[in-house]
Design a protein around this motif. Structure first.
Motif, PDB file in Angstrom:
ATOM      1  N   ASN A  15     -46.175 -18.086 -40.678  1.00 57.14           N
ATOM      2  CA  ASN A  15     -48.395 -17.441 -40.555  1.00 57.14           C
ATOM      3  C   ASN A  15     -48.408 -17.953 -40.608  1.00 57.14           C
ATOM      4  OD1 ASN A  15     -50.518 -16.183 -41.222  1.00 57.14           O
ATOM      5  ND2 ASN A  15     -50.183 -14.131 -40.923  1.00 57.14           N
ATOM      6  N   ARG A  16     -49.685 -18.879 -40.056  1.00 56.14           N
ATOM      7  CA  ARG A  16     -50.486 -19.995 -40.097  1.00 56.14           C
ATOM      8  C   ARG A  16     -52.206 -19.700 -40.548  1.00 56.14           C
ATOM      9  NH1 ARG A  16     -48.152 -20.382 -34.746  1.00 56.14           N
ATOM     10  NH2 ARG A  16     -46.538 -21.821 -35.115  1.00 56.14           N
ATOM     11  N   GLY A  17     -52.117 -19.169 -40.748  1.00 56.92           N
ATOM     12  CA  GLY A  17     -53.601 -18.992 -41.875  1.00 56.92           C
ATOM     13  C   GLY A  17     -53.271 -19.071 -43.077  1.00 56.92           C
TER      14      GLY A  17
ATOM     15  N   LEU B 166     -40.663 -15.974 -41.695  1.00 59.03           N
ATOM     16  CA  LEU B 166     -41.813 -15.117 -41.522  1.00 59.03           C
ATOM     17  C   LEU B 166     -42.557 -16.689 -41.335  1.00 59.03           C
ATOM     18  CD1 LEU B 166     -44.453 -13.386 -41.554  1.00 59.03           C
ATOM     19  CD2 LEU B 166     -45.585 -14.248 -43.787  1.00 59.03           C
TER      20      LEU B 166
ATOM     21  N   GLU C   2     -52.911 -19.296 -47.416  1.00 56.99           N
ATOM     22  CA  GLU C   2     -51.954 -18.683 -47.727  1.00 56.99           C
ATOM     23  C   GLU C   2     -52.206 -17.999 -48.453  1.00 56.99           C
ATOM     24  OE1 GLU C   2     -48.229 -19.412 -49.884  1.00 56.99           O
ATOM     25  OE2 GLU C   2     -48.683 -19.753 -48.215  1.00 56.99           O
TER      26      GLU C   2
ATOM     27  N   GLN D 173     -50.699  -4.988 -44.395  1.00 60.21           N
ATOM     28  CA  GLN D 173     -50.063  -3.868 -42.878  1.00 60.21           C
ATOM     29  C   GLN D 173     -49.969  -2.504 -43.053  1.00 60.21           C
ATOM     30  OE1 GLN D 173     -46.081  -4.603 -41.939  1.00 60.21           O
ATOM     31  NE2 GLN D 173     -46.813  -5.786 -39.892  1.00 60.21           N
TER      32      GLN D 173
ATOM     33  N   SER E 229     -46.730  -7.662 -36.707  1.00 61.04           N
ATOM     34  CA  SER E 229     -48.179  -8.485 -36.785  1.00 61.04           C
ATOM     35  C   SER E 229     -48.340  -9.761 -38.194  1.00 61.04           C
ATOM     36  CB  SER E 229     -49.106  -6.912 -36.932  1.00 61.04           C
ATOM     37  OG  SER E 229     -49.418  -6.581 -37.727  1.00 61.04           O
ATOM     38  N   ARG E 230     -48.173  -9.878 -38.909  1.00 58.58           N
ATOM     39  CA  ARG E 230     -48.224 -10.467 -39.879  1.00 58.58           C
ATOM     40  C   ARG E 230     -46.616 -11.858 -39.273  1.00 58.58           C
ATOM     41  NH1 ARG E 230     -45.252  -7.390 -44.672  1.00 58.58           N
ATOM     42  NH2 ARG E 230     -44.261  -7.858 -42.501  1.00 58.58           N
ATOM     43  N   ASP E 231     -46.706 -11.671 -37.941  1.00 62.44           N
ATOM     44  CA  ASP E 231     -45.988 -13.588 -37.406  1.00 62.44           C
ATOM     45  C   ASP E 231     -46.657 -14.051 -37.083  1.00 62.44           C
ATOM     46  OD1 ASP E 231     -43.295 -14.450 -38.733  1.00 62.44           O
ATOM     47  OD2 ASP E 231     -43.842 -14.756 -36.015  1.00 62.44           O
ATOM     48  N   ASP E 232     -47.081 -15.273 -36.868  1.00 59.78           N
ATOM     49  CA  ASP E 232     -48.168 -15.886 -35.614  1.00 59.78           C
ATOM     50  C   ASP E 232     -46.968 -16.732 -34.505  1.00 59.78           C
ATOM     51  OD1 ASP E 232     -50.321 -15.422 -37.023  1.00 59.78           O
ATOM     52  OD2 ASP E 232     -50.409 -16.569 -38.138  1.00 59.78           O
TER      53      ASP E 232
ATOM     54  N   ARG F 180     -49.582  -9.958 -48.356  1.00 61.14           N
ATOM     55  CA  ARG F 180     -49.993  -9.846 -47.188  1.00 61.14           C
ATOM     56  C   ARG F 180     -49.844  -8.209 -46.476  1.00 61.14           C
ATOM     57  NH1 ARG F 180     -49.362 -14.710 -44.267  1.00 61.14           N
ATOM     58  NH2 ARG F 180     -47.935 -16.179 -45.809  1.00 61.14           N
TER      59      ARG F 180
END
Lengths: 160, 260
Positions: free
Chosen positions: B147-149, B145, B151, B158, B207-210, B156
């Motif tokens: 994720n740039r958002g 995973l 922490e 979904q 959807s959680r992955d950037d 997380r």
């Protein structure tokens, strides 16, 4: 050998690295060529279905059908820009579609780089010759060729 | 109380002979195993082993019996032996399967059952192949995973629909049955292979992955998804029933949608 070092039996077999060289991707290929080639295969295939079946129907089924095909029939078709464009599209799409297919097969089955290179060279040369020659014929086709003021045999043209 | 740990008496009266599972039919079966030992010979050979097995036995049980009772030098990988770890993928009767999920009674026992290492990867000994090229491709698609958002302070979340999107490709156990069944991979070891694409799919559609775009860019390589010929060997080989070819097609579409 140091006592803590673990012997690596596969090192001698597979070469310098941990992974045998034939598995290492040779550099990253920038560009979208393979993507467009893949897309072209699908799109040209769909268009070719229309072009080829249209071609077959007009040549073999409509009117007198297969009995009408002769030099004059082809000459008549190529006098019409519509059929010139149709046949040109068919020639180019079929040749590029087929070439790309064979290119893929060579990529899949040729095991040596040299074999692959030579097969592809022959393939591209053949494609180029046929496409250029075919295009030339479609646009320069003259049903009544005259050489040195004498009409060449054919029998379709009125005497000059 | 301490000394008496015997089974409590059954509350149901069972007639004698019932409760042991009944008589399991046994049969003789010949396993034709591909043997290769580079310290002895550069050539691989076939060895036949005749063993008496039971109707509940799997190919792995037969291999165990051979190794433990007939020839201890027969080498193969296995770990959990229950179809979860993905260690014992091999080519059984010409098809890639897990030895621990293939019942002998489901095969034609009237003929020798051929057992070979999976194709396309370097054989190290007998049924053991070098999996390193396979895992190298797996690592290259970044199967984790990203994720740039910020922490999050809790897990997380979904939606069930978003989770369903990539459910099929979460089932992969990295046994290499798909990649080593792919005819493109057999001649072109540089091809990423179905397993790497499946594991990229698992994150591309999460959807959680950037980092989906990065993975699509990696698989847009000339040795990436466009190398797939949709022969469906991978879907057929997958012991987890993943629709591998469909996953590859979805990644192709995602690359096209992004580029055009």
């Amino acid at each position: 050998m140091d006592a803590t070092q673990i012997q690596s039996p596969r090192a001698a077999k597979v070469g310098a690295g941990r992974v045998a060289p034939q598995y290492n991707r040779s550099g990253s290929s920038k560009g979208n060529f393979e993507m467009f080639a893949w897309l072209f295969m699908r799109l040209s295939g769909v268009v070719l279905v229309v072009l080829i079946f249209g071609h077959l129907a007009v040549n073999l089924l409509v009117g007198e059908g297969i009995h009408a095909i002769d030099f004059g029939f082809v000459a008549g078709k190529w006098a019409d820009p519509f059929w010139q464009v149709w046949d040109l599209a068919m020639l180019w799409l079929a040749m590029l579609h087929g070439t790309n297919g064979v290119r893929t097969i060579i990529n899949d089955y040729a095991e040596k780089d040299a074999t692959r290179l030579w097969l592809k060279t022959v393939l591209y040369a053949a494609t180029l010759v046929i496409v250029v020659l075919g295009t030339l014929v479609i646009f320069t086709f003259d049903p009544c060729p005259v050489a040195n003021g004498v009409q060449l045999p054919g029998g379709f043209c009125p005497a000059p | 109380m301490s000394a008496e740990l015997a089974e409590p008496a059954s509350k149901i009266e069972l007639p004698a002979g019932v409760g042991g599972g009944g008589e399991i039919p046994s049969f003789d079966v010949t396993l034709r195993v591909r043997r290769y030992n580079p310290e002895v010979s550069e050539d691989a050979t076939w060895d036949d082993f005749k063993v008496t097995m039971y109707g509940t036995d799997r190919v792995l049980d037969a291999l165990h019996k051979i190794k433990w009772e007939i020839d201890g030098s027969v080498s193969f990988r296995r770990s959990c032996a229950h179809g979860v770890c993905g260690s014992d993928a091999m080519r059984i009767n010409g098809r890639n399967r897990l030895a621990c999920k293939t019942l002998l009674k489901d095969l034609d026992t009237s003929k020798p059952i051929t057992v070979e290492p999976i194709k396309g990867l370097p054989v190290e000994k007998d049924l053991i192949v070098d999996m390193e090229p396979f895992f190298q491709s797996f690592r290259e698609v970044m199967p984790f995973l990203i994720n740039r958002g910020h922490e999050p302070t809790k897990e997380r979340l979904q939606s069930a629909e978003d989770r369903e999107r990539f459910d099929d490709t979460t089932k992969c156990i990295l046994c290499a049955a798909c990649t080593s069944s792919c005819p493109v991979f057999w001649t072109d070891g540089q091809y990423f292979g179905p397993a790497a694409i499946v594991n990229a799919h698992r994150f591309i559609f999460d959807s959680r992955d950037d980092a989906g775009d990065m993975r699509l860019e990696i698989l847009n390589d000339k040795e990436g998804v466009w190398r797939c010929r949709t022969t469906f060997n991978c879907s057929e080989a997958c012991p987890r029933g993943i629709q591998v070819t469909k996953a590859i097609a979805e990644v192709k579409q995602a690359i096209l949608a992004r580029k055009i």
